[in-house]
Write a protein that holds these residues in place. Structure first.
Motif, PDB file in Angstrom:
ATOM      1  N   ASP A 237       9.641   5.557   4.337  1.00 25.48           N
ATOM      2  CA  ASP A 237       9.276   6.968   4.254  1.00 25.48           C
ATOM      3  C   ASP A 237      10.178   7.652   3.234  1.00 25.48           C
ATOM      4  OD1 ASP A 237       8.313   9.485   4.626  1.00 25.48           O
ATOM      5  OD2 ASP A 237       8.862   9.658   6.741  1.00 25.48           O
ATOM      6  N   GLU A 238       9.618   7.951   2.061  1.00 23.25           N
ATOM      7  CA  GLU A 238      10.349   8.591   0.954  1.00 23.25           C
ATOM      8  C   GLU A 238      11.706   7.899   0.723  1.00 23.25           C
ATOM      9  OE1 GLU A 238       9.197  10.550  -1.102  1.00 23.25           O
ATOM     10  OE2 GLU A 238       7.558  11.665  -0.186  1.00 23.25           O
TER      11      GLU A 238
ATOM     12  N   ALA B 117       4.288  -7.581   3.951  1.00 20.35           N
ATOM     13  CA  ALA B 117       3.443  -6.430   3.632  1.00 20.35           C
ATOM     14  C   ALA B 117       4.302  -5.172   3.566  1.00 20.35           C
ATOM     15  CB  ALA B 117       2.355  -6.276   4.683  1.00 20.35           C
ATOM     16  N   LEU B 118       3.837  -4.212   2.783  1.00 23.23           N
ATOM     17  CA  LEU B 118       4.620  -3.002   2.528  1.00 23.23           C
ATOM     18  C   LEU B 118       3.719  -1.782   2.675  1.00 23.23           C
ATOM     19  CD1 LEU B 118       7.541  -2.346   1.548  1.00 23.23           C
ATOM     20  CD2 LEU B 118       6.607  -2.257  -0.772  1.00 23.23           C
ATOM     21  N   LEU B 119       4.207  -0.795   3.434  1.00 24.47           N
ATOM     22  CA  LEU B 119       3.530   0.490   3.574  1.00 24.47           C
ATOM     23  C   LEU B 119       4.565   1.543   3.202  1.00 24.47           C
ATOM     24  CD1 LEU B 119       0.730   1.546   4.559  1.00 24.47           C
ATOM     25  CD2 LEU B 119       1.789   1.937   6.788  1.00 24.47           C
ATOM     26  N   VAL B 120       4.338   2.278   2.119  1.00 28.55           N
ATOM     27  CA  VAL B 120       5.384   3.160   1.599  1.00 28.55           C
ATOM     28  C   VAL B 120       4.836   4.541   1.286  1.00 28.55           C
ATOM     29  CG1 VAL B 120       5.042   2.233  -0.736  1.00 28.55           C
ATOM     30  CG2 VAL B 120       7.140   3.448  -0.203  1.00 28.55           C
ATOM     31  N   ILE B 121       5.587   5.563   1.716  1.00 34.26           N
ATOM     32  CA  ILE B 121       5.317   6.945   1.338  1.00 34.26           C
ATOM     33  C   ILE B 121       6.306   7.305   0.238  1.00 34.26           C
ATOM     34  CG2 ILE B 121       5.448   9.358   2.046  1.00 34.26           C
ATOM     35  CD1 ILE B 121       4.734   8.481   4.861  1.00 34.26           C
TER      36      ILE B 121
ATOM     37  N   ILE C 134       0.843  -1.198   0.000  1.00 41.49           N
ATOM     38  CA  ILE C 134       0.000   0.000   0.000  1.00 41.49           C
ATOM     39  C   ILE C 134       0.879   1.248   0.000  1.00 41.49           C
ATOM     40  CG2 ILE C 134      -1.696   1.325   1.309  1.00 41.49           C
ATOM     41  CD1 ILE C 134      -2.909  -1.245   2.243  1.00 41.49           C
ATOM     42  N   ALA C 135       0.572   2.173  -0.906  1.00 43.01           N
ATOM     43  CA  ALA C 135       1.232   3.472  -0.939  1.00 43.01           C
ATOM     44  C   ALA C 135       0.368   4.478  -0.196  1.00 43.01           C
ATOM     45  CB  ALA C 135       1.439   3.925  -2.381  1.00 43.01           C
ATOM     46  N   VAL C 136       0.983   5.239   0.703  1.00 38.45           N
ATOM     47  CA  VAL C 136       0.288   6.324   1.404  1.00 38.45           C
ATOM     48  C   VAL C 136       0.520   7.591   0.598  1.00 38.45           C
ATOM     49  CG1 VAL C 136       0.041   7.577   3.559  1.00 38.45           C
ATOM     50  CG2 VAL C 136       0.736   5.180   3.596  1.00 38.45           C
ATOM     51  N   VAL C 137      -0.554   8.189   0.079  1.00 35.73           N
ATOM     52  CA  VAL C 137      -0.405   9.334  -0.815  1.00 35.73           C
ATOM     53  C   VAL C 137      -1.149  10.540  -0.257  1.00 35.73           C
ATOM     54  CG1 VAL C 137      -0.111   7.879  -2.840  1.00 35.73           C
ATOM     55  CG2 VAL C 137      -2.406   8.618  -2.216  1.00 35.73           C
ATOM     56  N   GLY C 138      -0.761  11.698  -0.762  1.00 34.65           N
ATOM     57  CA  GLY C 138      -1.349  12.960  -0.334  1.00 34.65           C
ATOM     58  C   GLY C 138      -0.286  14.035  -0.374  1.00 34.65           C
ATOM     59  N   PRO C 139      -0.696  15.300  -0.471  1.00 36.09           N
ATOM     60  CA  PRO C 139       0.282  16.380  -0.531  1.00 36.09           C
ATOM     61  C   PRO C 139       1.037  16.526   0.779  1.00 36.09           C
ATOM     62  CG  PRO C 139      -1.930  17.267  -0.289  1.00 36.09           C
ATOM     63  CD  PRO C 139      -2.084  15.797  -0.518  1.00 36.09           C
ATOM     64  N   ASN C 140       2.145  17.270   0.747  1.00 34.36           N
ATOM     65  CA  ASN C 140       2.880  17.558   1.971  1.00 34.36           C
ATOM     66  C   ASN C 140       1.958  18.228   2.980  1.00 34.36           C
ATOM     67  OD1 ASN C 140       5.202  16.530   0.880  1.00 34.36           O
ATOM     68  ND2 ASN C 140       6.086  18.510   0.340  1.00 34.36           N
ATOM     69  N   GLY C 141       2.036  17.772   4.225  1.00 28.19           N
ATOM     70  CA  GLY C 141       1.179  18.332   5.268  1.00 28.19           C
ATOM     71  C   GLY C 141      -0.099  17.557   5.493  1.00 28.19           C
ATOM     72  N   SER C 142      -0.342  16.511   4.671  1.00 23.07           N
ATOM     73  CA  SER C 142      -1.589  15.748   4.823  1.00 23.07           C
ATOM     74  C   SER C 142      -1.499  14.702   5.929  1.00 23.07           C
ATOM     75  CB  SER C 142      -1.963  15.079   3.494  1.00 23.07           C
ATOM     76  OG  SER C 142      -0.941  14.193   3.076  1.00 23.07           O
ATOM     77  N   GLY C 143      -0.292  14.477   6.474  1.00 27.60           N
ATOM     78  CA  GLY C 143      -0.168  13.572   7.611  1.00 27.60           C
ATOM     79  C   GLY C 143       0.463  12.235   7.309  1.00 27.60           C
ATOM     80  N   LYS C 144       1.174  12.105   6.192  1.00 25.68           N
ATOM     81  CA  LYS C 144       1.732  10.802   5.809  1.00 25.68           C
ATOM     82  C   LYS C 144       2.782  10.322   6.826  1.00 25.68           C
ATOM     83  CE  LYS C 144       3.082  12.188   1.746  1.00 25.68           C
ATOM     84  NZ  LYS C 144       2.665  13.605   1.897  1.00 25.68           N
ATOM     85  N   THR C 145       3.758  11.169   7.115  1.00 25.03           N
ATOM     86  CA  THR C 145       4.784  10.779   8.083  1.00 25.03           C
ATOM     87  C   THR C 145       4.188  10.640   9.480  1.00 25.03           C
ATOM     88  OG1 THR C 145       6.538  11.807   6.772  1.00 25.03           O
ATOM     89  CG2 THR C 145       7.008  11.436   9.108  1.00 25.03           C
ATOM     90  N   THR C 146       3.215  11.484   9.798  1.00 27.69           N
ATOM     91  CA  THR C 146       2.534  11.376  11.094  1.00 27.69           C
ATOM     92  C   THR C 146       1.851  10.020  11.220  1.00 27.69           C
ATOM     93  OG1 THR C 146       2.156  13.764  11.123  1.00 27.69           O
ATOM     94  CG2 THR C 146       0.812  12.430  12.590  1.00 27.69           C
ATOM     95  N   LEU C 147       1.237   9.542  10.154  1.00 26.09           N
ATOM     96  CA  LEU C 147       0.599   8.224  10.168  1.00 26.09           C
ATOM     97  C   LEU C 147       1.626   7.141  10.467  1.00 26.09           C
ATOM     98  CD1 LEU C 147      -1.725   6.247   9.677  1.00 26.09           C
ATOM     99  CD2 LEU C 147      -1.169   6.344   7.231  1.00 26.09           C
ATOM    100  N   ILE C 148       2.778   7.199   9.806  1.00 24.82           N
ATOM    101  CA  ILE C 148       3.820   6.194  10.041  1.00 24.82           C
ATOM    102  C   ILE C 148       4.303   6.245  11.484  1.00 24.82           C
ATOM    103  CG2 ILE C 148       6.266   5.751   9.556  1.00 24.82           C
ATOM    104  CD1 ILE C 148       5.661   5.998   6.638  1.00 24.82           C
ATOM    105  N   ASP C 149       4.547   7.442  11.990  1.00 26.30           N
ATOM    106  CA  ASP C 149       4.996   7.580  13.379  1.00 26.30           C
ATOM    107  C   ASP C 149       3.960   7.042  14.357  1.00 26.30           C
ATOM    108  OD1 ASP C 149       7.385   8.728  12.645  1.00 26.30           O
ATOM    109  OD2 ASP C 149       6.677  10.787  12.841  1.00 26.30           O
TER     110      ASP C 149
END
Length: 530
Positions: free
Chosen positions: A473-474, A497-501, A360-375
């Motif tokens: 993360d990136e 399983a894979l979770l990638v920003i 699964i790729a986590v997508v969205g513009p900067n500030g949408s919470g992608k890194t926050t979700l991973i943390d």
């Protein structure tokens, strides 16, 4: 027409380590993508052309007004947006002149740019800024916005040549598109270092820096890759042909020696039937003849060996990661991660679950919470609300590759995460990550960017227990294109399983995703890929 020309350029670091020597390079007009492996000297060459570094020897010729956007952009937080754009003095001068209070200094500051306000508005709007507050402090904008504003400042300065070093790093999809369009619309020559394949598909030329030399290919990155593939196919054929020729020459040399040996044995057996003086003359003649024959065949073998060596030199030895990660496999029906009504610190809400080997790729513009979700998933920060249920061994590869201690050797750092594996086993596994016996005993802090990346990736994938969920993360930021290919190969061997920003769309495509998690909706939506 050339935009910049490097003459017999040499650069050594203060410790004496050379980057390149006697480099002659001519960059054509238009948009040129400068590519090469990590450590080949791309950023160093850009800094020399920008005047930021002084070469050890040689020179650079070209236009005087060269604008440079570095990879690690450093802007003082208290600078205003107008100052970063380089228009503060001109705008103030225009205000005073318009008010009838202009001085000679004001007219000098304005020069012939009486339409500076309109030019400023057009430039920043092309980069996505509407109603921009020029008094705002640069420290209050996002990293991506700072890069776009710095680029706008360079464009407003009307340079003769534009140098960009990894300009799309840390930019989201929208910002990448805006930057790419702005660069394409600018009419002057551009030389950019990038691993962004989408950006490289817009260039007019690709300049490859490799083993201290530079070659320029016409066309986009795809055309460059195709030209290299054709070239390497021909090189492989040349190697096979040279190998066949060498074997034939060696076989003929062996047959010739066997014939000479038989002839000599026969001559000895007949020596008693002729006078000694005649026998001696025949012997000397036979030796001269044998020497000429043998020397000719040996020369043919040596020449065939040189042809093979030359052919082998033309074949690139860019290795790829080949690993067996069957320990990371997750059955298709097993729950991996459950996010039940999770509310992130930025207010985003996520309801989803990963099962089996989902990618699964986590997508969205900067500030949408992608890194926050991973943390939140890994427990670095708590969720505001909801439940995070992580059910399998998990490892995170952060952007800055901080998983290994700089003072540890590679072997010691990986061993800490895989304590039951003996050194010989780890050495063999690390070799599959292209880390040889010499590299694994070096401190992590001394590694090149590509080596550190491979060591960090190996540490995660070889860890105990084997990770059945890998979070990235990136991961392609600051990686050259060869390293991105190596990462892709490793991840395609990974069976968990894979979770990638990532904002790198070609990279995501190569990972064969099963779904995308879009954080721009609330709750976040999961869309299966076709």
């Amino acid at each position: 027409m050339p935009s910049l020309v490097c003459h017999h350029l040499r650069f050594d670091w203060p410790n004496g380590e050379p980057v390149f020597a006697d480099l002659d390079a001519t960059f054509p007009d238009g948009l040129t993508g400068l590519v090469g492996r990590n450590g080949s000297g791309k950023s160093t060459l850009l800094r020399i052309m920008a005047g930021d570094l002084v070469p050890t020897a040689g020179s650079v010729s070209g236009p005087e007004r060269i604008a440079y956007l570095p990879q690690q952009l450093v802007l003082h937080a208290d600078r205003t947006v107008a100052d970063v754009l380089g228009v503060e003095r001109g705008l103030r001068a225009l205000e005073r002149v318009t008010a009838g209070a202009g001085t000679d200094d004001d007219f000098e500051a304005i020069g012939d740019r009486w339409d500076l306000e309109a030019e400023l508005t057009a430039t920043v709007e092309r980069l996505g800024f509407v109603d921009l507050d020029l008094t705002r402090r640069i420290g209050t904008v996002s990293g991506g916005e700072a890069v776009l504003l710095a680029l706008a400042g360079l464009l407003l300065g009307e340079p003769d040549v534009l140098l960009l070093d990894e300009p799309t790093n840390n930019l989201d999809r929208r910002a990448r598109g805006l930057l790419t369009e702005a660069v394409r619309r600018w009419r002057g020559p551009v030389i950019l270092v990038s691993h962004d394949r989408e950006l490289l598909e817009t260039v007019d030329h690709v300049a490859e820096l490799r083993e201290g030399g530079l070659r320029v290919f016409g066309g986009t990155y795809s055309a460059y890759a195709e030209a290299l593939a054709v070239e390497q196919e021909a090189a492989q054929r040349a190697v096979r042909s040279a190998e066949g020729d060498l074997k034939r020459q060696q076989r003929e040399l062996l047959e010739m020696r066997i014939k000479l040996d038989r002839r000599q044995r026969f001559a000895k057996s007949q020596a008693g039937n002729v006078p000694p003086i005649v026998a001696g003359a025949k012997k000397r003649a036979a030796q001269v003849s044998a020497g000429k024959l043998s020397g000719g065949h040996e020369a043919d073998v040596a020449q065939a060996r040189r042809r093979l060596e030359d052919a082998e030199d033309a074949v690139r030895d860019d290795d790829v990661i080949r690993i067996d990660l069957s320990r990371t496999a997750v059955p298709a029906g097993r729950d991996v991660l459950l996010l039940d009504g999770v509310v992130l610190r930025n207010g985003a809400r996520v309801d989803t679950q990963l099962r089996g080997p989902d990618r699964i790729a986590v997508v969205g513009p900067n500030g949408s919470g992608k890194t926050t979700l991973i943390d939140t998933v890994v427990g670095t920060i708590p969720a505001v609300d909801g439940r995070v249920d992580l059910r399998v061994p998990t490892r995170l590869l952060p952007q800055r590759l901080t998983g290994l201690d700089d003072s540890d050797t590679v072997l010691a750092g990986v061993s800490r995460l895989a304590p039951t594996a003996d050194d010989n086993t780890l050495r063999a596994e690390l070799a599959r990550f292209l880390l040889d016996a010499e590299t694994v005993v070096r401190p992590v802090g001394s590694l090149s960017g590509g080596e550190r990346f491979r060591a960090s990736l190996a540490a995660l994938l070889l860890a105990e227990p084997a990770p059945q969920l890998l979070i990235l993360d990136e991961p392609t930021n600051n990686l050259d294109l060869d390293s991105v290919a190596q990462l892709t190969a490793a991840l395609n061997a990974y069976q968990g399983a894979l979770l990638v920003i990532s904002h790198d769309e070609p990279f995501l495509t190569d990972l064969h995703l099963t779904a995308r998690l879009d954080l721009t909706t609330s709750p976040a939506t999961v869309t299966p890929t076709s």
